[in-house]
Design an enzyme around this catalytic site. Structure first.
Site, PDB file in Angstrom:
ATOM      1  N   THR A 183      -4.937  -7.628  10.783  1.00  0.00           N
ATOM      2  CA  THR A 183      -5.026  -6.836   9.732  1.00  0.00           C
ATOM      3  C   THR A 183      -4.900  -6.065  10.881  1.00  0.00           C
ATOM      4  OG1 THR A 183      -7.468  -8.428   8.806  1.00  0.00           O
ATOM      5  CG2 THR A 183      -7.608  -6.020   9.196  1.00  0.00           C
TER       6      THR A 183
ATOM      7  N   GLU B 217      -9.179 -10.642  -8.210  1.00  0.00           N
ATOM      8  CA  GLU B 217      -8.182  -9.946  -7.371  1.00  0.00           C
ATOM      9  C   GLU B 217      -6.532  -9.862  -8.532  1.00  0.00           C
ATOM     10  OE1 GLU B 217      -8.868  -9.697  -2.410  1.00  0.00           O
ATOM     11  OE2 GLU B 217      -6.869 -10.328  -3.672  1.00  0.00           O
TER      12      GLU B 217
ATOM     13  N   ASN C 240      -1.680   0.412   7.610  1.00  0.00           N
ATOM     14  CA  ASN C 240      -1.209  -1.136   7.364  1.00  0.00           C
ATOM     15  C   ASN C 240       0.095  -1.709   6.792  1.00  0.00           C
ATOM     16  OD1 ASN C 240      -3.547  -2.160   6.028  1.00  0.00           O
ATOM     17  ND2 ASN C 240      -4.159  -3.453   7.311  1.00  0.00           N
TER      18      ASN C 240
ATOM     19  N   TYR D 236     -12.078  -3.448  -3.498  1.00  0.00           N
ATOM     20  CA  TYR D 236     -12.744  -2.936  -1.647  1.00  0.00           C
ATOM     21  C   TYR D 236     -14.354  -3.317  -1.827  1.00  0.00           C
ATOM     22  CZ  TYR D 236      -8.250  -3.038   0.964  1.00  0.00           C
ATOM     23  OH  TYR D 236      -6.440  -3.029   0.937  1.00  0.00           O
TER      24      TYR D 236
ATOM     25  N   ARG E 287      -1.301 -14.697   3.341  1.00  0.00           N
ATOM     26  CA  ARG E 287      -1.590 -14.318   4.991  1.00  0.00           C
ATOM     27  C   ARG E 287      -1.091 -14.142   5.952  1.00  0.00           C
ATOM     28  NH1 ARG E 287      -6.625 -10.911   4.613  1.00  0.00           N
ATOM     29  NH2 ARG E 287      -7.298 -11.307   5.923  1.00  0.00           N
TER      30      ARG E 287
ATOM     31  N   ARG F 279       3.305  -6.688   8.922  1.00  0.00           N
ATOM     32  CA  ARG F 279       2.073  -5.269  10.069  1.00  0.00           C
ATOM     33  C   ARG F 279       2.853  -5.649  11.638  1.00  0.00           C
ATOM     34  NH1 ARG F 279      -3.397  -8.022   7.742  1.00  0.00           N
ATOM     35  NH2 ARG F 279      -3.291  -6.188   5.499  1.00  0.00           N
TER      36      ARG F 279
ATOM     37  N   PHE G  38     -15.628   2.702   7.576  1.00  0.00           N
ATOM     38  CA  PHE G  38     -14.253   3.170   7.145  1.00  0.00           C
ATOM     39  C   PHE G  38     -14.148   3.425   5.004  1.00  0.00           C
ATOM     40  CE2 PHE G  38     -13.848  -1.631   8.567  1.00  0.00           C
ATOM     41  CZ  PHE G  38     -13.469  -1.897   6.945  1.00  0.00           C
TER      42      PHE G  38
ATOM     43  N   HIS H  76      -1.396  -5.494   1.550  1.00  0.00           N
ATOM     44  CA  HIS H  76      -2.730  -6.619   1.603  1.00  0.00           C
ATOM     45  C   HIS H  76      -1.847  -7.757   0.252  1.00  0.00           C
ATOM     46  CE1 HIS H  76      -7.231  -7.359  -0.495  1.00  0.00           C
ATOM     47  NE2 HIS H  76      -6.278  -8.145  -1.932  1.00  0.00           N
TER      48      HIS H  76
ATOM     49  N   LYS I 195       1.605  -1.548  -0.085  1.00  0.00           N
ATOM     50  CA  LYS I 195      -0.061  -0.022  -0.406  1.00  0.00           C
ATOM     51  C   LYS I 195       0.805   1.255  -0.357  1.00  0.00           C
ATOM     52  CE  LYS I 195      -4.104  -2.187   2.079  1.00  0.00           C
ATOM     53  NZ  LYS I 195      -4.545  -2.415   3.380  1.00  0.00           N
TER      54      LYS I 195
END
Ligand code: DAT
Ligand code: MG
Length: 148
Positions: free
Chosen positions: A91, A126, A112, A49, A85, A102, A57, A115, A9
């Site tokens: 998250t 995706e 964070n 998203y 993950r 993270r 949010f 993704h 990100k």
């Protein structure tokens, strides 16, 4: 073989974490199939998203994703969605274990850093969304040194 969509990100790019993050996936033994740095328009961020569009949010999340360039990647390997993950961590960075991306690099949930697709099915969607041009289907010579 299984593939996942991983995206660094804007905060991860701005903070100079790209190399470290790529190294973690590479050193694990996953193979890089797609890689690009891009600025994201609002429509693409909203589509990515879309499942979260009802969340309070959502607008802040989209603003964050379009606030600077991201590094979009496709990684491949056995169990890469679930293991990816785990490499990324929970998250909310307050709950991400040290040693995860993270856990090592983030504090706030809205910053964070990275993704990762949450299932094989969302990975497929995706990858199609972010890499409409396709990916690179190369065979690493390290393959037999990673897989028995
Ligand atoms: P993940 O990125 O771990 O798959 P998610 O898909 O549930 O998490 O949410 C996407 C992103 O939205 C997440 O990385 C950070 C943000 N987010 C999730 N829950 C949030 C919350 N309760 N408050 C603020 N931002 C949140
Ligand atoms: Mg998610």
């Amino acid at each position: 073989m299984e593939q996942t969509y991983i995206m660094i990100k804007p905060d991860g790019v701005q903070r100079g974490l790209v190399g470290n993050i790529i190294s973690r996936f590479e050193q694990k033994g996953f193979f890089l199939r797609g890689l690009k740095i891009i600025t994201v328009d609002r429509a693409l961020a909203e589509k990515h998203y879309a499942d979260l569009s009802a969340k309070p949010f959502f607008n802040g999340l989209v603003d964050y994703i379009i606030s600077g360039p991201v590094v979009a990647m496709v990684w491949e390997g056995k169990g890469v969605v679930t293991t990816g993950r785990k490499i990324i961590g929970a998250t909310n960075p307050a709950e991400s274990a040290p040693g995860t991306i993270r856990g090592d690099f983030a504090i706030d949930i809205g910053r964070n850093v990275i993704h990762g697709s949450d299932s094989v099915e969302s990975a497929r969607k995706e990858i199609a969304l972010w890499f409409p041009e396709g990916t690179v289907n190369w065979q690493s010579n390290a393959h037999p040194w990673i897989y028995e």
